[in-house]
Design a protein around this motif. Structure first.
Motif, PDB file in Angstrom:
ATOM      1  N   PHE A   1       0.872  -1.071  -0.010  1.00 44.82           N
ATOM      2  CA  PHE A   1      -0.075   0.071  -0.193  1.00 44.82           C
ATOM      3  C   PHE A   1       0.890   1.121  -0.028  1.00 44.82           C
ATOM      4  O   PHE A   1       1.938   1.406   0.873  1.00 44.82           O
ATOM      5  CB  PHE A   1      -0.676   0.000   1.247  1.00 44.82           C
ATOM      6  N   VAL A   2       0.801   2.239  -0.806  1.00 50.58           N
ATOM      7  CA  VAL A   2       1.577   3.330  -1.266  1.00 50.58           C
ATOM      8  C   VAL A   2       0.817   4.651  -0.730  1.00 50.58           C
ATOM      9  O   VAL A   2      -0.402   4.599  -0.862  1.00 50.58           O
ATOM     10  CB  VAL A   2       1.712   3.575  -2.818  1.00 50.58           C
ATOM     11  N   SER A   3       1.431   5.379   0.112  1.00 43.60           N
ATOM     12  CA  SER A   3       1.044   6.502   0.723  1.00 43.60           C
ATOM     13  C   SER A   3       0.309   7.299  -0.358  1.00 43.60           C
ATOM     14  O   SER A   3       0.906   7.735  -1.578  1.00 43.60           O
ATOM     15  CB  SER A   3       2.258   7.434   1.448  1.00 43.60           C
ATOM     16  N   GLY A   4      -0.905   7.910   0.261  1.00 41.95           N
ATOM     17  CA  GLY A   4      -1.510   8.625  -0.912  1.00 41.95           C
ATOM     18  C   GLY A   4      -1.583  10.019  -0.571  1.00 41.95           C
ATOM     19  O   GLY A   4      -0.633  10.625   0.049  1.00 41.95           O
ATOM     20  N   SER A   5      -2.504  11.034  -1.225  1.00 38.49           N
ATOM     21  CA  SER A   5      -2.373  12.407  -0.935  1.00 38.49           C
ATOM     22  C   SER A   5      -2.799  12.769   0.259  1.00 38.49           C
ATOM     23  O   SER A   5      -2.316  14.009   0.712  1.00 38.49           O
ATOM     24  CB  SER A   5      -3.255  13.040  -2.283  1.00 38.49           C
ATOM     25  N   VAL A   6      -3.441  12.018   0.872  1.00 35.54           N
ATOM     26  CA  VAL A   6      -3.913  12.333   2.297  1.00 35.54           C
ATOM     27  C   VAL A   6      -3.248  11.637   3.440  1.00 35.54           C
ATOM     28  O   VAL A   6      -3.134  10.480   3.252  1.00 35.54           O
ATOM     29  CB  VAL A   6      -5.398  12.131   2.270  1.00 35.54           C
ATOM     30  N   TRP A   7      -2.638  12.302   4.279  1.00 40.54           N
ATOM     31  CA  TRP A   7      -2.071  11.231   5.563  1.00 40.54           C
ATOM     32  C   TRP A   7      -2.949  10.591   6.074  1.00 40.54           C
ATOM     33  O   TRP A   7      -3.854  10.765   6.570  1.00 40.54           O
ATOM     34  CB  TRP A   7      -1.172  12.455   6.226  1.00 40.54           C
ATOM     35  N   GLY A   8      -2.214   8.967   6.109  1.00 37.22           N
ATOM     36  CA  GLY A   8      -3.187   8.182   6.750  1.00 37.22           C
ATOM     37  C   GLY A   8      -3.947   7.338   5.574  1.00 37.22           C
ATOM     38  O   GLY A   8      -4.692   6.288   5.992  1.00 37.22           O
TER      39      GLY A   8
ATOM     40  N   THR B   1      -3.084   3.615  -1.237  1.00 35.36           N
ATOM     41  CA  THR B   1      -3.741   3.039  -2.413  1.00 35.36           C
ATOM     42  C   THR B   1      -2.852   1.566  -2.637  1.00 35.36           C
ATOM     43  O   THR B   1      -1.848   1.659  -2.222  1.00 35.36           O
ATOM     44  CB  THR B   1      -3.426   3.907  -3.565  1.00 35.36           C
ATOM     45  N   LEU B   2      -3.441   0.682  -3.359  1.00 39.12           N
ATOM     46  CA  LEU B   2      -2.821  -0.551  -3.557  1.00 39.12           C
ATOM     47  C   LEU B   2      -1.698  -0.163  -4.442  1.00 39.12           C
ATOM     48  O   LEU B   2      -1.915   0.297  -5.794  1.00 39.12           O
ATOM     49  CB  LEU B   2      -3.846  -1.593  -4.050  1.00 39.12           C
ATOM     50  N   GLY B   3      -0.270  -0.642  -4.454  1.00 41.69           N
ATOM     51  CA  GLY B   3       0.633  -0.655  -5.324  1.00 41.69           C
ATOM     52  C   GLY B   3       0.466  -1.502  -6.269  1.00 41.69           C
ATOM     53  O   GLY B   3      -0.182  -2.571  -6.027  1.00 41.69           O
ATOM     54  N   ASP B   4       1.378  -1.522  -7.303  1.00 42.35           N
ATOM     55  CA  ASP B   4       1.298  -2.483  -8.470  1.00 42.35           C
ATOM     56  C   ASP B   4      -0.221  -3.181  -8.677  1.00 42.35           C
ATOM     57  O   ASP B   4      -0.314  -4.306  -8.886  1.00 42.35           O
ATOM     58  CB  ASP B   4       2.096  -3.790  -8.105  1.00 42.35           C
ATOM     59  N   ILE B   5      -1.117  -2.198  -8.877  1.00 47.05           N
ATOM     60  CA  ILE B   5      -2.573  -2.498  -9.274  1.00 47.05           C
ATOM     61  C   ILE B   5      -2.687  -3.381 -10.504  1.00 47.05           C
ATOM     62  O   ILE B   5      -3.477  -4.069 -10.561  1.00 47.05           O
ATOM     63  CB  ILE B   5      -3.271  -1.101  -9.289  1.00 47.05           C
ATOM     64  N   HIS B   6      -1.763  -2.986 -11.455  1.00 46.12           N
ATOM     65  CA  HIS B   6      -1.664  -3.902 -12.678  1.00 46.12           C
ATOM     66  C   HIS B   6      -1.589  -5.268 -12.349  1.00 46.12           C
ATOM     67  O   HIS B   6      -1.782  -5.898 -13.320  1.00 46.12           O
ATOM     68  CB  HIS B   6      -0.585  -3.344 -13.455  1.00 46.12           C
TER      69      HIS B   6
END
Length: 193
Positions: A98-105, A108-113
């Motif tokens: 899970f990669v840090s998004g634009s909002v702290w906390g 998003t799922l990484g390597d979604i492909h």
């Protein structure tokens, strides 16, 4: 003409058999609270999954064994996440990032492909005290259908009834009913290794 009605009836029957069930609509992520001043280092570690609630969760259906999810913080503030489950007589491990998004906390799922049917997958920490419990919210769009769930984590296999009640109250605030909320059965195999 009769053949046309026969084909129409067959098409409607097939659509009914394979259609997506009526799911409770997923709320906007903007309406889901976030833990203020989220501390990613304190959040990492092993969590027992104690409760689940979601628009695709059915109480008393399927496997209801407790499992664990471990969050390992990376230098880029992403998490390597490993869930450990008992399936049959075997331990099963599910790894993702899970990669840090634009909002702290929010992550998003990484390597979604790697997941061809998933268009988006977001996780955010709703509430935690880091040492006892955490509540998380997950929202996934898969094959153009929105699913959501909330989970109750514990650093131990048992939490107070007040925390469980708080979890139920939050789940119901999302439009879920008692039929969409389940508490998992504690086990020892796999999750205590």
């Amino acid at each position: 003409m009769t053949l046309r009605f026969l084909w129409l009836g067959l098409i409607l029957l097939v659509q009914t058999q394979f259609s997506v069930p009526n799911l409770i609509p997923a709320p906007s992520l903007h309406k889901i609270p976030l833990t203020p001043n989220f501390q990613d280092k304190q959040f990492q570690g092993k969590w027992y999954v104690i409760g689940l609630a979601g628009n695709a969760v059915q109480k008393n259906q399927g496997d209801s064994n407790m499992y664990t999810t471990t969050y390992e913080l990376n230098e880029d503030n992403s998490y390597n996440v490993t869930s450990t489950l008992l399936r049959g007589q075997n331990c099963d491990y599910w790894n993702r990032t899970f990669v840090s998004g634009s909002v702290w906390g929010q992550y998003t799922l990484g390597d979604i492909h790697r997941y061809p049917n998933i268009q988006s997958y977001t996780m955010q920490v709703i509430d935690t005290n880091y040492s006892e419990f955490a509540m998380l919210f997950f929202k996934k769009t898969s094959s153009n259908v929105e699913y959501f769930k909330t989970t109750l984590y514990g650093r131990n296999k048992e939490l107070s009834s007040e925390l469980e009640d708080r979890f139920v109250h939050f789940a119901k605030s999302l439009g879920l009913t008692d039929d969409h909320i389940t508490f998992l059965t504690p086990i020892d195999q796999c999750i205590d290794d």
